[in-house]
Write a protein that holds these residues in place. Structure first.
Motif, PDB file in Angstrom:
ATOM      1  N   ASN A  17       0.916  -1.127  -0.032  1.00  0.00           N
ATOM      2  CA  ASN A  17      -0.023   0.037   0.096  1.00  0.00           C
ATOM      3  C   ASN A  17       0.781   1.265   0.098  1.00  0.00           C
ATOM      4  OD1 ASN A  17      -1.442   2.148   1.488  1.00  0.00           O
ATOM      5  ND2 ASN A  17      -3.158   0.746   1.094  1.00  0.00           N
ATOM      6  N   PRO A  18       0.432   2.431  -1.002  1.00  0.00           N
ATOM      7  CA  PRO A  18       1.320   3.412  -1.042  1.00  0.00           C
ATOM      8  C   PRO A  18       1.558   4.036   0.417  1.00  0.00           C
ATOM      9  CG  PRO A  18      -0.041   3.613  -2.457  1.00  0.00           C
ATOM     10  CD  PRO A  18      -0.436   2.279  -1.755  1.00  0.00           C
ATOM     11  N   SER A  19       0.517   4.153   1.450  1.00  0.00           N
ATOM     12  CA  SER A  19       0.887   4.547   2.767  1.00  0.00           C
ATOM     13  C   SER A  19       1.605   3.950   3.468  1.00  0.00           C
ATOM     14  CB  SER A  19      -0.662   4.824   3.338  1.00  0.00           C
ATOM     15  OG  SER A  19      -1.230   3.552   3.410  1.00  0.00           O
ATOM     16  N   GLU A  20       1.757   2.546   3.416  1.00  0.00           N
ATOM     17  CA  GLU A  20       2.752   1.809   4.051  1.00  0.00           C
ATOM     18  C   GLU A  20       3.984   2.111   3.667  1.00  0.00           C
ATOM     19  OE1 GLU A  20       1.547  -2.455   3.553  1.00  0.00           O
ATOM     20  OE2 GLU A  20      -0.379  -2.364   4.681  1.00  0.00           O
ATOM     21  N   ALA A  21       4.127   2.116   2.425  1.00  0.00           N
ATOM     22  CA  ALA A  21       5.432   2.674   1.822  1.00  0.00           C
ATOM     23  C   ALA A  21       6.012   3.864   2.155  1.00  0.00           C
ATOM     24  CB  ALA A  21       5.419   2.625   0.078  1.00  0.00           C
ATOM     25  N   PHE A  22       5.014   4.808   2.470  1.00  0.00           N
ATOM     26  CA  PHE A  22       5.449   6.043   3.067  1.00  0.00           C
ATOM     27  C   PHE A  22       5.775   6.096   4.321  1.00  0.00           C
ATOM     28  CE2 PHE A  22       4.368  10.185   4.817  1.00  0.00           C
ATOM     29  CZ  PHE A  22       5.170  11.302   4.026  1.00  0.00           C
ATOM     30  N   ASP A  23       4.997   5.315   5.221  1.00  0.00           N
ATOM     31  CA  ASP A  23       5.631   5.064   6.578  1.00  0.00           C
ATOM     32  C   ASP A  23       6.794   4.467   6.832  1.00  0.00           C
ATOM     33  OD1 ASP A  23       3.563   6.165   7.727  1.00  0.00           O
ATOM     34  OD2 ASP A  23       2.325   4.145   8.412  1.00  0.00           O
TER      35      ASP A  23
ATOM     36  N   LYS B 113       6.003   3.741  16.419  1.00  0.00           N
ATOM     37  CA  LYS B 113       5.709   2.845  17.654  1.00  0.00           C
ATOM     38  C   LYS B 113       5.847   1.229  17.002  1.00  0.00           C
ATOM     39  CE  LYS B 113       2.627   5.983  19.940  1.00  0.00           C
ATOM     40  NZ  LYS B 113       1.127   6.137  20.269  1.00  0.00           N
ATOM     41  N   GLU B 114       5.879   1.469  15.801  1.00  0.00           N
ATOM     42  CA  GLU B 114       6.057  -0.154  14.817  1.00  0.00           C
ATOM     43  C   GLU B 114       7.546  -0.252  14.432  1.00  0.00           C
ATOM     44  OE1 GLU B 114       3.080   0.546  11.628  1.00  0.00           O
ATOM     45  OE2 GLU B 114       1.507  -0.071  12.886  1.00  0.00           O
ATOM     46  N   ASP B 115       7.783  -1.580  14.324  1.00  0.00           N
ATOM     47  CA  ASP B 115       9.110  -1.878  13.834  1.00  0.00           C
ATOM     48  C   ASP B 115       9.221  -1.780  12.363  1.00  0.00           C
ATOM     49  OD1 ASP B 115       9.755  -2.608  16.449  1.00  0.00           O
ATOM     50  OD2 ASP B 115       9.208  -4.710  15.984  1.00  0.00           O
ATOM     51  N   ILE B 116      10.447  -1.571  11.941  1.00  0.00           N
ATOM     52  CA  ILE B 116      10.726  -1.445  10.284  1.00  0.00           C
ATOM     53  C   ILE B 116      10.349  -2.908   9.696  1.00  0.00           C
ATOM     54  CG2 ILE B 116      12.504  -1.316   8.570  1.00  0.00           C
ATOM     55  CD1 ILE B 116      14.050   0.669  10.480  1.00  0.00           C
ATOM     56  N   ARG B 117       9.633  -2.894   8.526  1.00  0.00           N
ATOM     57  CA  ARG B 117       9.097  -3.904   7.978  1.00  0.00           C
ATOM     58  C   ARG B 117       9.526  -4.148   6.525  1.00  0.00           C
ATOM     59  NH1 ARG B 117       3.537  -2.751  10.775  1.00  0.00           N
ATOM     60  NH2 ARG B 117       3.202  -1.371   8.711  1.00  0.00           N
ATOM     61  N   LEU B 118      10.759  -4.154   6.452  1.00  0.00           N
ATOM     62  CA  LEU B 118      11.388  -4.068   5.207  1.00  0.00           C
ATOM     63  C   LEU B 118      12.435  -5.536   5.011  1.00  0.00           C
ATOM     64  CD1 LEU B 118      12.226  -0.411   4.569  1.00  0.00           C
ATOM     65  CD2 LEU B 118      10.285  -1.710   3.661  1.00  0.00           C
ATOM     66  N   SER B 119      12.363  -5.958   3.863  1.00  0.00           N
ATOM     67  CA  SER B 119      13.476  -6.959   3.512  1.00  0.00           C
ATOM     68  C   SER B 119      14.816  -6.534   3.181  1.00  0.00           C
ATOM     69  CB  SER B 119      13.227  -7.872   2.191  1.00  0.00           C
ATOM     70  OG  SER B 119      13.192  -6.716   1.102  1.00  0.00           O
TER      71      SER B 119
END
Length: 747
Positions: free
Chosen positions: A77-83, A139-145
């Motif tokens: 989702n673009p908003s997730e990418a922005f976050d 408040k959330e962890d980084i979720r990237l490969s």
């Protein structure tokens, strides 16, 4: 490998052709180095490179490229990418703030010896360090490969965000952020010039407490901070303290940390506001994600921020969302609303000579105010003639008293201010309500130097308005006669000079960069050239402002990848765009740019390179160079040395050659001497075209009979495809030049 913004380096030996993670290098080996350095970017640039300060445009481009890499065309989702991008910018800022010795590498970069999760662990460590200091930002962890981290870190690693000019990095983030939210969520933040106008009108100082109850991306808060920072600069100039002193820093930084408060109901946008303020160097401490209309006791309890107290804020500057209604049965906000100082009644202070009577209306808790002023005085003047109010007042029907008519009171300090702002507000009201069709509205602004100085015109309305004032008297339509129809100067037309100039300049800046300052003289010279182009009777008949604006763009832009002025002219005439009565400049530019970009300015030459065929390559090279010089283009030639692969029999085309063929706009295949490997490349491109449903327009087959024999060189399988067969090298060069010119739309 390079994208023009990011360079990547890979060790090929010992790895598979598709590996892009385990074999990544930090940098190419330096002279006399056998192995690549572990890190490219080091403090002070010792044995490496220091981080680079970049311009606003480049930083905006880096942000967008990094976001697009995370979005991956719909992977998330673009908003997730922005976050996720926000989190990495946060890490980047913390890495730059981390103390380190000269020569020590920065952590926010790819190391040559990164294996497995090594990069991810470094980034996570930076993230955790930042979260310990600012636990409310993320408040959330980084979720990237690992590969995603390598890509985005590659875009941002070499940039020094800390030392990049404050305004530049702020505007870059805001430009990217505003465009993103507007496109993805329909969130329209208050325009920058309106925010500036409101903040500048208020006497905010560094001891005042400021609140925005619907802070969005933090625009009002940032402009308040900027106002206090400029106040510190001014005090330094006047000798109160040194510009680099602790007092100067404390003057604005203490205000940012202790006196700026923001509330935003959307947690995602609140997080963006905090990041926006961090990028601007501070002020995010008291930005909370909460409903600004909830009781302040609830607010303090849930957010743990004790700074929100009743009757303490000196200024509440906000633009609340008007897109929704809250019924009293759902939430009785007003009776519990305690924020803001209530000691001063602004209306009573203004109306000290007036009599005010209150009257309850109906059963809906509405109050009617009757204001009587002394004889001969006029405190209020209707700016925009909404005569429905007068009609309502004239109705003698007590049953209609239950309806409330919305209105807005605007107070001005002087008659001159009232006159200036009346014109400005009338302009803004009408231009926002419907597309402007009346030249008079622009005329009232542009042609009133006594009310609006050049500085006022530029700051309050935009650079286009000032340039319109500078240009309008220079536009002599006895000389620019071919543009009469565009500007409404022909018989029977309504004049629209100001409308066309302002809209066209806005269109051009919107396509180049909204922050770009166009040179007025360059614009005028462009108009003279467009007048020459419109000498064609087909264009002369056009009244479309958007077409004129597109011509202006292609004359002024330096981005040749979107097409040249000559190409655009030929395309407009060939496709009859001039027949359209109404044209959107942005759409027209976008359509043509895609066509121009589809024909990439890169020519792939496939031929047998030898002493015999060298004249053929020189003819091709000369033809391309002639076109580049004549049309100010940058068509590149990509020759593949077939002779280096020639073993006397067919070879398997390697991946590099296939990539070059796909990346090239045009393939020129020299059939002279009948090299079989040339046929491989022709066949590959024909297969690509068929797979994409394209016609075979992107290759040119040539043969020089003064060197080879066409009967022996040209196989039966392509004998039916159009070819340039000539007996003379000079004639071959001219024929190639003509065909390439047609391919790129140069005439």
């Amino acid at each position: 490998m390079t994208s023009g913004i990011r360079n990547d380096y890979f060790k090929v030996s010992g790895f598979g052709g598709a590996e892009r993670v385990e074999n990544r290098l930090a940098d190419l080996p330096w002279v006399d180095q056998k192995e690549a350095s572990r890190a490219k970017f080091k403090k002070g640039g010792i044995d490496g490179f220091e981080l680079e300060v970049v311009e606003e445009n480049e930083l905006t481009r880096k942000f967008k490229q990094a976001h697009d890499a995370l979005w991956a065309g719909g992977k998330r989702n673009p908003s997730e990418a922005f976050d996720e991008l926000d989190k990495l910018i946060f890490c980047k800022i913390w890495d730059e703030r981390t103390p380190r010795k000269a020569g020590e590498p920065y952590d926010f970069q790819v190391f040559t010896d990164d294996k497995g999760d090594a990069l991810k662990k470094r980034i996570q460590a930076l993230y955790q360090k930042g979260r310990e200091k600012d636990p409310e930002v993320f408040k959330e962890d980084i979720r990237l490969s690992n590969s995603e981290l390598q890509t985005v870190v590659g875009y941002l690693a070499g940039t020094n965000l800390g030392k990049t000019d404050l305004d530049s990095k702020g505007r870059a983030f805001e430009t990217f952020m505003t465009g993103f939210f507007r496109g993805e969520f329909g969130q329209y933040f208050t325009p920058r010039n309106i925010v500036k106008f409101i903040v500048d009108a208020l006497p905010i100082g560094n001891e005042d407490k400021v609140l925005d109850t619907s802070c969005g991306s933090g625009g009002f808060l940032l402009h308040a901070l900027d106002k206090v920072r400029r106040e510190a600069d001014r005090m330094a100039e006047e000798g109160y303290f040194e510009p680099t002193s602790v007092q100067h820093h404390k003057h604005w930084h203490d205000f940012a940390e202790n006196n700026l408060y923001g509330i935003e109901i959307s947690e995602g946008i609140a997080r963006t506001a905090k990041m926006n303020m961090i990028i601007h160097d501070d002020g995010h401490t008291n930005v909370i994600a909460f409903d600004g209309l909830e009781p302040i006791g609830t607010m303090r309890e849930r957010t743990k921020n004790q700074g929100f107290k009743a009757d303490q804020f000196d200024f509440i500057i906000t633009n609340p969302p008007f897109g929704a209604k809250v019924k009293l049965s759902e939430k009785r906000y007003l009776e519990d609303y305690d924020l803001g100082s209530k000691d001063i009644d602004w209306i009573d202070a203004k109306l000290k000579n007036a009599t005010v009577k209150q009257k309850k209306v109906g059963d809906d808790d509405l109050t009617r105010y009757e204001i009587t002023v002394p004889e001969g005085q006029q405190l209020f003047k209707r700016i925009d003639g909404n005569h429905r109010l007068s009609a309502f007042e004239a109705m003698d029907d007590a049953g209609l008293d239950r309806y409330a008519a919305p209105f807005c009171l605007v107070f001005f300090g002087s008659v001159k201010d009232a006159r200036r702002n009346e014109k400005a507000l009338f302009h803004n009201i009408n231009s926002k309500a419907l597309p402007l069709t009346s030249e008079e509205v622009f005329k009232g602004i542009v042609d009133s130097p006594e009310d609006f100085s050049d500085t006022d015109l530029s700051d309050r309305f935009g650079a286009e308005y000032l340039q319109c004032r500078q240009l309008k008297d220079k536009l002599d339509f006895s000389y620019l006669s071919n543009l009469k129809n565009v500007f409404g100067k022909s018989d029977g037309q309504d004049e629209c000079v100001r409308s066309v100039v302002i809209q066209s300049l806005q269109d051009v800046r919107g396509q180049i960069d909204p922050k770009t300052e166009l040179d007025t003289e360059a614009v005028f010279e462009a108009m003279k050239r467009i007048n020459d182009t419109y000498n064609d009777p087909r264009l002369q008949s056009s009244t479309a402002q958007g077409l004129f604006a597109a011509f202006l763009f292609f004359h002024l832009t330096e981005d040749r990848s979107r097409g040249s002025y000559e190409q655009f002219t030929n395309w407009v005439l060939r496709t009859h765009q001039y027949e359209l009565r109404s044209i959107n400049a942005a759409d027209l530019i976008k359509i043509f740019s895609k066509i121009a970009q589809s024909r990439k300015r890169q020519v792939f030459v496939s031929m047998q390179f030898s002493a015999d065929t060298k004249p053929n390559f020189e003819a091709i090279e000369s033809a391309i160079n002639d076109l580049n010089n004549k049309h100010d283009l940058d068509i590149a030639i990509m020759p593949i040395r077939i002779d280096q692969f020639d073993t006397g029999f067919s070879y398997e085309i390697n991946a590099e050659i296939l990539r070059l063929i796909e990346d090239s706009g045009l393939l020129i295949a020299d059939l002279t001497l009948g090299n079989k490997n040339v046929y491989h490349e022709i066949g590959y491109l024909m297969g690509l075209n068929q797979g994409k449903g394209l016609s075979h327009e992107n290759f040119l087959l040539v043969h020089n009979a003064s060197i080879g024999d066409a009967r022996a060189d040209i196989g039966f399988n392509i004998s039916g495809i159009k070819q340039l067969r000539l007996n003379d090298t000079n004639a071959l060069r001219e024929a190639i030049k003509e065909q390439v010119s047609k391919f790129y739309g140069l005439g």
